[in-house]
Structure formats: C-alpha cells, structure tokens
Design a protein around this motif. Structure first.
Motif, PDB file in Angstrom:
ATOM      1  N   GLY A   1     -22.056 -55.178  -6.864  1.00  0.00           N
ATOM      2  CA  GLY A   1     -22.777 -55.522  -8.076  1.00  0.00           C
ATOM      3  C   GLY A   1     -23.065 -54.301  -8.922  1.00  0.00           C
ATOM      4  N   VAL A   2     -23.771 -54.536 -10.024  1.00  0.00           N
ATOM      5  CA  VAL A   2     -24.108 -53.479 -10.981  1.00  0.00           C
ATOM      6  C   VAL A   2     -25.597 -53.161 -10.868  1.00  0.00           C
ATOM      7  N   VAL A   3     -25.933 -51.872 -10.756  1.00  0.00           N
ATOM      8  CA  VAL A   3     -27.316 -51.438 -10.584  1.00  0.00           C
ATOM      9  C   VAL A   3     -28.130 -51.757 -11.839  1.00  0.00           C
ATOM     10  N   GLU A   4     -29.265 -52.451 -11.626  1.00  0.00           N
ATOM     11  CA  GLU A   4     -30.204 -52.703 -12.726  1.00  0.00           C
ATOM     12  C   GLU A   4     -31.334 -51.675 -12.682  1.00  0.00           C
ATOM     13  N   LYS A   5     -31.864 -51.417 -11.457  1.00  0.00           N
ATOM     14  CA  LYS A   5     -33.032 -50.543 -11.324  1.00  0.00           C
ATOM     15  C   LYS A   5     -33.009 -49.849  -9.967  1.00  0.00           C
ATOM     16  N   LEU A   6     -33.441 -48.586  -9.935  1.00  0.00           N
ATOM     17  CA  LEU A   6     -33.601 -47.862  -8.679  1.00  0.00           C
ATOM     18  C   LEU A   6     -35.000 -48.119  -8.145  1.00  0.00           C
ATOM     19  N   LEU A   7     -35.103 -48.445  -6.857  1.00  0.00           N
ATOM     20  CA  LEU A   7     -36.386 -48.778  -6.258  1.00  0.00           C
ATOM     21  C   LEU A   7     -36.907 -47.683  -5.323  1.00  0.00           C
TER      22      LEU A   7
ATOM     23  N   SER B   1     -27.877 -59.043 -10.593  1.00  0.00           N
ATOM     24  CA  SER B   1     -27.955 -60.412 -10.062  1.00  0.00           C
ATOM     25  C   SER B   1     -29.326 -60.700  -9.437  1.00  0.00           C
ATOM     26  N   GLY B   2     -30.162 -59.654  -9.282  1.00  0.00           N
ATOM     27  CA  GLY B   2     -31.483 -59.818  -8.701  1.00  0.00           C
ATOM     28  C   GLY B   2     -31.540 -59.473  -7.220  1.00  0.00           C
ATOM     29  N   GLU B   3     -30.374 -59.238  -6.592  1.00  0.00           N
ATOM     30  CA  GLU B   3     -30.341 -58.903  -5.174  1.00  0.00           C
ATOM     31  C   GLU B   3     -30.812 -57.470  -4.962  1.00  0.00           C
ATOM     32  N   VAL B   4     -31.501 -57.227  -3.824  1.00  0.00           N
ATOM     33  CA  VAL B   4     -32.029 -55.909  -3.512  1.00  0.00           C
ATOM     34  C   VAL B   4     -31.433 -55.431  -2.195  1.00  0.00           C
ATOM     35  N   GLY B   5     -30.969 -54.184  -2.183  1.00  0.00           N
ATOM     36  CA  GLY B   5     -30.411 -53.619  -0.952  1.00  0.00           C
ATOM     37  C   GLY B   5     -30.196 -52.127  -1.101  1.00  0.00           C
TER      38      GLY B   5
ATOM     39  N   ILE C   1     -23.734 -52.647  -1.850  1.00  0.00           N
ATOM     40  CA  ILE C   1     -25.006 -52.497  -1.152  1.00  0.00           C
ATOM     41  C   ILE C   1     -25.016 -53.365   0.098  1.00  0.00           C
ATOM     42  N   VAL C   2     -25.925 -53.033   1.023  1.00  0.00           N
ATOM     43  CA  VAL C   2     -26.193 -53.881   2.177  1.00  0.00           C
ATOM     44  C   VAL C   2     -27.552 -54.538   1.953  1.00  0.00           C
ATOM     45  N   LEU C   3     -27.562 -55.865   1.928  1.00  0.00           N
ATOM     46  CA  LEU C   3     -28.804 -56.617   1.788  1.00  0.00           C
ATOM     47  C   LEU C   3     -29.581 -56.568   3.097  1.00  0.00           C
ATOM     48  N   LYS C   4     -30.894 -56.771   3.037  1.00  0.00           N
ATOM     49  CA  LYS C   4     -31.747 -56.727   4.222  1.00  0.00           C
ATOM     50  C   LYS C   4     -31.215 -57.652   5.322  1.00  0.00           C
ATOM     51  N   GLN C   5     -30.839 -58.885   4.950  1.00  0.00           N
ATOM     52  CA  GLN C   5     -30.383 -59.846   5.957  1.00  0.00           C
ATOM     53  C   GLN C   5     -28.996 -59.513   6.505  1.00  0.00           C
ATOM     54  N   ASP C   6     -28.264 -58.599   5.851  1.00  0.00           N
ATOM     55  CA  ASP C   6     -26.919 -58.225   6.300  1.00  0.00           C
ATOM     56  C   ASP C   6     -26.896 -56.890   7.037  1.00  0.00           C
TER      57      ASP C   6
END
Length: 64
Positions: free
Chosen positions: A31-37, A53-57, A17-22
C-alpha cells in the motif's frame, strides 16, 4: 532501503507492511503510506505506518 529507519519513509511511498494479525505468518500487505506512527528515529521491527487504505502495520520493504 530499510523499513527500520524513519528517515527512509515518507507519506506517498509504496511499501510492504506486516499487519498485527499477520505477524506470525509474515504475510505482507502492499500500500501507500498515509502517515508515520512511530516517533523514534528507528525501530528494529520496522516503522509503524498507516496506509491510505486505513491499515496499520510495520514497514518491511520500501517498493518506490
């Protein structure tokens, strides 16, 4: 598989994934998907997910 189609992404998949800040640099985070937003069926910049891991992107690549 494309990260722009919601139907391709399920919890438990390993993705990049690409994080907002990246977004400017395009740096990928693995990483491994926990939830689709994202609720829509597709999104041109990638489906937004939360990793275990809690990261969102937005998903750029599906690894497994």
């Amino acid at each position: 598989m494309s990260g722009t189609q919601r139907s391709n992404i399920k919890p438990g998949l390993e993705v990049n994934i690409v994080l907002k800040q990246d977004q400017r640099t395009g740096k990928l985070t693995q990483g491994v998907v926990e939830k689709l937003l994202t609720n829509s069926a597709n999104h041109p910049h990638g489906i937004k997910v939360r990793l275990e891991s809690g990261e969102v992107g937005r998903v750029k690549e599906i690894i497994s």
